[in-house]
Design an enzyme around this catalytic site. Structure first.
Site, PDB file in Angstrom:
ATOM      1  N   HIS A 265       0.865  -1.200   0.000  1.00 42.32           N
ATOM      2  CA  HIS A 265       0.000   0.000   0.000  1.00 42.32           C
ATOM      3  C   HIS A 265       0.895   1.241   0.000  1.00 42.32           C
ATOM      4  CE1 HIS A 265      -3.445   2.463   0.631  1.00 42.32           C
ATOM      5  NE2 HIS A 265      -3.703   2.227   1.905  1.00 42.32           N
ATOM      6  N   HIS A 306      -2.402  -2.431  -9.501  1.00 39.14           N
ATOM      7  CA  HIS A 306      -3.381  -1.780  -8.625  1.00 39.14           C
ATOM      8  C   HIS A 306      -4.638  -2.639  -8.574  1.00 39.14           C
ATOM      9  CE1 HIS A 306      -5.967   1.323  -6.895  1.00 39.14           C
ATOM     10  NE2 HIS A 306      -4.841   1.922  -6.556  1.00 39.14           N
ATOM     11  N   ASP A 364       2.638   5.496  -6.705  1.00 41.20           N
ATOM     12  CA  ASP A 364       3.905   5.395  -5.959  1.00 41.20           C
ATOM     13  C   ASP A 364       5.128   5.304  -6.852  1.00 41.20           C
ATOM     14  OD1 ASP A 364       1.923   3.476  -3.851  1.00 41.20           O
ATOM     15  OD2 ASP A 364       2.862   5.361  -3.260  1.00 41.20           O
TER      16      ASP A 364
END
Ligand code: SDX
Length: 425
Positions: A265, A306, A364
């Site tokens: 995460h 994702h 990210d």
């Protein structure tokens, strides 16, 4: 809600009619609440097919790569609004008028200091503690200091707690960093922007005043916007679950920070940079791509994939643009890690495995390169994600607590022993 129904037919049982509800956008949902009365549970480890709540805050279309906050596309918010506009939007449902913005800006900038005794609280941590370990502790500890905003049934308490959290997260994050490098804490300044104030608290010192670059302050602000909310992700669902028991908002956000820490995460931004540094050279990219595809190798391409996006994460696009802005402002345009990241992205996006599994760069993938260029240490990356995500967490908490809700209590598919007796005596 609509009057469509689904019929569940199980051999040997009467069919069960289940209501089907439609939202303003997105898939219909089958309302399974009556199954318990029929002696049945649904089974959905990881909640891949489960809607946990109704919400009006954020909408994601994973196939189209669309992210809307209260209907506004993320790229427009990142480029045409600032982070406090987005905080206001998430909390109150619309972008602020000029007067509302002025008032909100004043409120947030006047809650940025933390109780002076919290400074001692840091002393209990080792200097080499992971900053996320400290953040989980100090954010939860806010409930030990701000007793006048803990009554979750009181709307004003809820609002003050929301303001305090948005205001104090950057201050606590910067204190966490300063503590780890043995430098004195830098007090917040009300004359600086949200992003500028954070950079100033991070990099100023009594010996050397930090001059805030407007470009970097704007970039920091944009990065916070890109992290502001993301529907019912793991940490937001954690905040909602903690809140459903009636826990105070500071404890709920601390729970969200803990959930965000994991490398699957929010911890992925730190893991991406560690991975890029481990790759070290463009010549080794294929080796790591092969490892990511190897079922027997636990290695995953960090910053890729994702649960919801099966297309390019719209935040990653804006993050990449911001990365270019920051690197050129800092004169590090040819950062070797950026070159490795861009080459890695190109190869992965052309690779059959990633295409078939619809694995694209996520939020990210580029953020860590920007943070490194700004001089932020790798173990602080997820702390910055937590700062950015705070308005989303608290908006979801507020949406739930302000309406009708029940304590979250999932059931299970039990596969253990049937009843047996303790042997002998
Ligand atoms: C965030 O939920 C959110 O909205 C989160 C977030 C937010 O803003 O709150 O967007 C922030 O957490 C972004 C994600 C950051 N994490 C990473 O970058 C870590 C690397 N990515 C993965 O671990 C993974 O993609 C997840 C955790 C993001 C998603 O996991 P899922 O949905 O459970 O998917 P999965 O693990 O079941 O993967 C599906 C398949 C698997 O192969 P098969 O078992 O079907 O053969 O794709 C493969 C996986 O092995 N796969 C990858 C991969 N991600 C998935 N293979 C290689 N590299 C990867 N990165």
């Amino acid at each position: 809600m609509t009057d469509k129904t689904a019929k569940l037919v199980i051999e040997g049982r009467d069919p069960i009619e289940l209501p089907v509800h439609s939202g303003t956008m997105g898939p219909d949902v089958v309302d399974v609440r009556s199954l318990t009365a029929n002696g049945l549970f649904t089974y959905d480890p990881g909640f891949v097919s489960t809607a946990s709540c109704e919400s009006e805050i954020t909408y994601i279309d994973g196939d189209q790569g669309v992210l809307l906050h209260r209907g506004y596309p993320i790229d427009q918010l990142a480029n045409k609004a600032d982070y406090l506009d987005v905080c206001y939007l998430l909390l109150y449902g619309d972008l602020p008028s000029a007067d509302q913005k002025k008032e909100f800006q004043h409120v947030i900038s006047h809650h940025t200091m933390v109780h002076e005794q919290m400074r001692q609280f840091f002393q209990g941590f080792r200097r080499d503690s992971h900053p996320m370990a400290i953040m989980v502790g100090v954010v939860g500890a806010l409930s030990a200091f701000y007793h006048d905003s803990l009554d979750i049934t009181n709307e004003r308490h809820r609002e003050v707690a929301a303001h305090r959290l948005i205001s104090k997260m950057p201050t606590l994050a910067a204190m966490t960093y300063k503590y780890s490098i043995g430098q004195p804490f830098v007090y917040p300044r009300n004359d600086l922007s949200y992003g500028g104030n954070f950079l100033h608290m991070m990099f100023s010192s009594p010996a050397q005043e930090y001059q805030v670059s407007p470009t970097l302050a704007r970039a920091m602000d944009k990065i916070f916007t890109l992290h502001a909310d993301h529907e019912q992700n793991a940490s937001t669902s954690t905040v909602r679950l903690a809140g459903s028991s009636g826990a105070n908002p500071f404890a709920c956000i601390a729970a969200g920070i803990a959930a965000l820490w994991g490398p699957a995460h929010g911890g992925a931004n730190e893991a991406v940079l560690t991975m890029l540094e481990e790759i070290g050279d463009e010549s080794r990219i294929e080796e790591f791509i092969a490892r990511a595809k190897d079922k027997d190798d636990p290695f995953r391409l960090m910053g890729f994939g994702h649960r919801v996006y099966k297309n390019y994460d719209p935040r990653a696009k804006v993050m990449k643009e911001t990365c270019d802005e920051v690197l050129s402002e800092l004169g590090v345009g040819n950062d070797p890690l950026l070159k490795i990241a861009m080459r890695l992205e190109k190869i992965a996006l052309e690779d059959e495995y990633f295409i078939e599994k619809k694995l694209y760069p996520n939020v990210d993938f580029y953020s860590g390169i920007i943070f490194k260029a700004l001089g932020i240490p790798t173990d602080m990356f997820t702390v910055l994600f937590a700062v950015g995500r705070t308005p989303g967490w608290i908006a979801h908490w507020k949406e739930m607590i302000s309406g009708a809700y029940r304590i979250g209590r999932p059931r299970q598919l039990y596969k253990g022993h049937t009843q047996r007796d303790v042997p002998g005596k």
